[in-house]
Design an enzyme around this catalytic site. Sequence first.
Site, short mmCIF file in Angstrom:
data_model
loop_
_atom_site.label_atom_id
_atom_site.label_comp_id
_atom_site.label_asym_id
_atom_site.label_seq_id
_atom_site.Cartn_x
_atom_site.Cartn_y
_atom_site.Cartn_z
N GLY A 23 0.39 -1.24 0.18
CA GLY A 23 0.28 0.07 -0.13
C GLY A 23 0.63 1.64 0.45
N GLY A 25 0.67 5.59 1.74
CA GLY A 25 0.36 6.30 1.66
C GLY A 25 0.71 7.21 1.76
N MET A 27 2.85 10.08 3.46
CA MET A 27 3.99 9.39 3.68
C MET A 27 5.18 8.92 3.21
SD MET A 27 4.23 11.46 7.18
CE MET A 27 6.29 11.90 7.41
N VAL A 30 4.43 1.01 1.37
CA VAL A 30 4.74 -0.40 2.20
C VAL A 30 4.77 -1.09 1.25
CG1 VAL A 30 4.06 -1.73 3.93
CG2 VAL A 30 3.57 0.88 4.50
N LYS A 45 8.41 0.12 4.94
CA LYS A 45 7.87 1.01 4.55
C LYS A 45 9.19 2.24 4.45
CE LYS A 45 5.15 5.06 6.56
NZ LYS A 45 3.84 5.69 7.07
N ASP A 141 -4.86 11.08 13.30
CA ASP A 141 -4.90 10.66 12.13
C ASP A 141 -5.81 9.19 12.37
OD1 ASP A 141 -5.17 10.87 9.64
OD2 ASP A 141 -2.90 9.83 9.05
#
Length: 465
Positions: A23, A25, A27, A30, A45, A141
């Site tokens: 995935g 995100g 920032m 991963v 990550k 978050d």
Amino acid sequence: MNENLTTPGTLLMGKYRIEKVLGQGAMGVVVAATHLGFGTRVAMKFMLPGKGTSPERQQRFLQEARIAARLTSAHAGKVLDVGTMEGTGTPYLVMEYLEGKDLDALLDEGGVLPFAEAVGYILQVCEAVAEAHRAGIVHRDLKPANLFLTRFADGSPCIKVLDFGVSKLTEAGVNLTHATAVLGSPLYMSPEQMEASKDVDGRSDVWALGIVLFQLVAGLTPFHGEGIQQVCARVFFGEPAPLSTFRIGAPQGFEAVLLRCFEKHREQRWQSVAELAAALVPFAPLRFIVHAERAAAILGVDYAPPQATDLLPVSPLASLSPRSPPETPDTSSPWAPASSEVPGTLESAATPAPAPRRSGSTRRPLAALGLGAAGLLLLVGGGAIARAVVAAPPAPLVAETATLAPSASLPALEPTVTPTAAPSAAVGAPSASVVVPRAPSSSPRPVSPRPKTSAVPPKKDVLDR
């Protein structure tokens, strides 16, 4: 970022072999990788290149590792290693690999969750967030995409809180948020976080958890809008959508708990995730109560679940109440020590046994125990007490039987107590034995069934005696 870092088959640092991308995100990205030395799978990550990768962005990325390293809860994602790639200088994290899916994907696949299941998941999150708050960390978050559903070894569900990348450390010198910076996801942000993320505290996470729980059972967030401007306007000036608009059949009091999460002034919300967890306990399966207990213990809270409204049901979580011995002994057992309300226990040998004392409108139902006309008297004093009991006529006890006995006869209880020697004549002689009162004759008095009565006096007459 070097594309080789996400290419399957690439060997990194001589020990991590990239398998696939999991995935991406805001920032970082991963990937799944295999640790060749251990033969185990990990998640790596890498920080994505931003608008002129700044030292602050790198510090924020590495801050996630420092935060996760502080948390020991089984419901917080673990970071195993941290560093920068040689040659490229790309920061990376090595994390535990999790089998399962996040709650956002779970909603997309299966729709809304049952109320009890959703509450159970949020209670697990409360435990992890409570530890973060105690360490001075505000997540900022919390959303379904950052709550990962995996399984324990026994197959029971386990929620992991991920992505502390935008978290706020409240320690001096570690806050990386500018005074006017806004970080987080607008649908889950509290009013104060929309104004400035720098000044938020743990009550902003309480707001987000209420939003997440609403979404898990309703399918949409309570301040949903077509764009960020509309969402912000509803958060600041509007009211949350009624839960019944999207989901019917909510347990009584459930929406009241959510509405307190959505108070625009944080002083009026649940003041900690431990308070929120305690209020949610009545709606969760019993096995999830432990997470509310742990959240309270982590934050040093010891109280009964507060009542947000008269509609909120009483919580079964008695273990969150202060743990102190009861003020009065339990007299429900016929073998418990007698209190001062038992006839003859506080009188001298020359004083006849009085009628049973009343406490308010309640009498101690001695004869209702089915022990016959004589009954079973439990002694806490010496021989003088026993003599007072023997000398007392049994008539009041029989009358009490006729007064308090229900219409249906109860089976006689045969006490299994070995008769002891006659009580000492010395007043105050200690005696720990349970004594069955005897008739003046040498033979023991038989325990006879309770006499049947032809009529039971009206309740008012009984209570007025």
